[in-house]
Design an enzyme around this catalytic site. Structure first.
Site, mmCIF file in Angstrom:
data_model
loop_
_atom_site.group_PDB
_atom_site.id
_atom_site.type_symbol
_atom_site.label_atom_id
_atom_site.label_comp_id
_atom_site.label_asym_id
_atom_site.label_seq_id
_atom_site.Cartn_x
_atom_site.Cartn_y
_atom_site.Cartn_z
ATOM 1 N N ASP A 60 0.822 -1.209 0.000
ATOM 2 C CA ASP A 60 0.000 0.000 0.000
ATOM 3 C C ASP A 60 0.859 1.263 0.000
ATOM 4 O O ASP A 60 0.514 2.255 -0.648
ATOM 5 C CB ASP A 60 -0.924 0.009 1.220
ATOM 6 N N ARG A 112 -7.476 21.671 21.562
ATOM 7 C CA ARG A 112 -6.137 21.663 22.155
ATOM 8 C C ARG A 112 -5.736 20.211 22.354
ATOM 9 O O ARG A 112 -6.480 19.412 22.931
ATOM 10 C CB ARG A 112 -6.082 22.405 23.476
ATOM 11 N N ALA A 163 -6.696 3.291 7.681
ATOM 12 C CA ALA A 163 -5.272 3.427 8.001
ATOM 13 C C ALA A 163 -5.088 4.115 9.359
ATOM 14 O O ALA A 163 -5.617 3.663 10.367
ATOM 15 C CB ALA A 163 -4.575 4.190 6.868
#
Length: 266
Positions: A51, A150, A164
């Site tokens: 990949d 944050r 992924a």
């Protein structure tokens, strides 16, 4: 597929691979395909590897929308982009000649940095703190200030990229037939001062996502585009949306995205 004959092969020139590739090239020539050394003259671009090599092939050939991309694996590692294996030469040629393959259009993410430079990616774009310190990002959906984040960073992925990096941070797996982008947090800090949605969310291809980095002394984030890091400093703003031109890939009819997901994860 029959009218597409010019093939460009993208692979690492490793000793253990060269012999097999040369044999594959000869096999392709014997079956009427023309091997080209210049990718701009190809109408089929074939990556040989996994990949990661497929992502590199698409990037190095500039996300061409006027050709077909195909992935060929070289080991037994499960792959989401490679439907073929380098040892199955006859299967590859037979599939092409007997129309046992389908063309799929995969959404491509477009990223504009500080209103100047544009990049594309097939899997995801990540923005992370480059030092051991959280940083602040104002998140806008279209023109709406949605939240102030944050934390360690944010990850914006395509449907194919949802399996992924995105999946490892508990993002959703998305069908690539849905043109959309997914936004996932990386270690967000939620308290009385900073409050985020706290989960991944999905935007349609009609939306624009803008991340504005609050300059607080940690303004040199690391930006990842698929499996590469960008060497850009002092980034202030990133804009995301889906490109109007997806890439076209070839796949076996009996090997759908969800069959690959099942085989890989279940």
């Amino acid at each position: 597929m029959s009218e597409r004959k010019n093939v460009y092969f993208f692979y690492k020139k490793e000793d253990k691979l060269v012999e097999k590739v040369e044999s594959l090239l000869d096999f392709a020539k014997d079956h009427g395909f023309i091997i080209v050394e210049d990718d701009t003259k190809a109408n089929i671009i074939v990556s040989i590897g996994g990949d990661g090599e497929f992502l590199q092939a698409v990037r190095k050939t500039k996300f061409r929308s006027d050709c077909l991309y195909a992935g060929i694996g070289v080991d037994d590692t499960l792959s989401l982009y490679c439907d073929f294996h380098i040892d199955d030469r006859e299967k590859i040629i037979h599939a092409m000649k007997e129309s046992q393959i389908e063309v799929r259009r995969y959404p491509v993410l477009e990223v504009i940095v500080d209103g100047k430079t544009t990049f594309k990616c097939l899997n995801e774009c990540s923005i992370k703190s480059s030092i051991i310190k959280t940083f602040v990002i104002d998140v806008f959906i279209d023109d709406l200030h949605f939240e102030t984040f944050r934390g360690d960073g944010m990850l914006i992925s395509t449907p194919t990229g949802s399996t992924a990096y995105n999946k490892s941070v508990n993002g959703a797996v998305v069908d690539p037939m849905l043109p959309c982008i997914q936004v996932s947090e990386l270690a967000s800090l939620n308290n009385n001062l900073y409050r985020t949605l706290g989960s991944s969310f999905i935007l349609s291809d009609k939306r624009k996502l803008t991340l504005k980095i609050v300059q607080d002394g940690n303004d040199y984030p690391v930006i990842g585009i698929d499996n590469e890091a960008l060497s850009i400093r002092n980034v202030k703003q990133l804009e995301y949306g889906l490109s109007e031109t997806p890439i076209k890939t070839v796949k076996l009819k009996d090997n759908s995205f969800w069959e690959k997901v099942k085989r890989t994860f279940l």
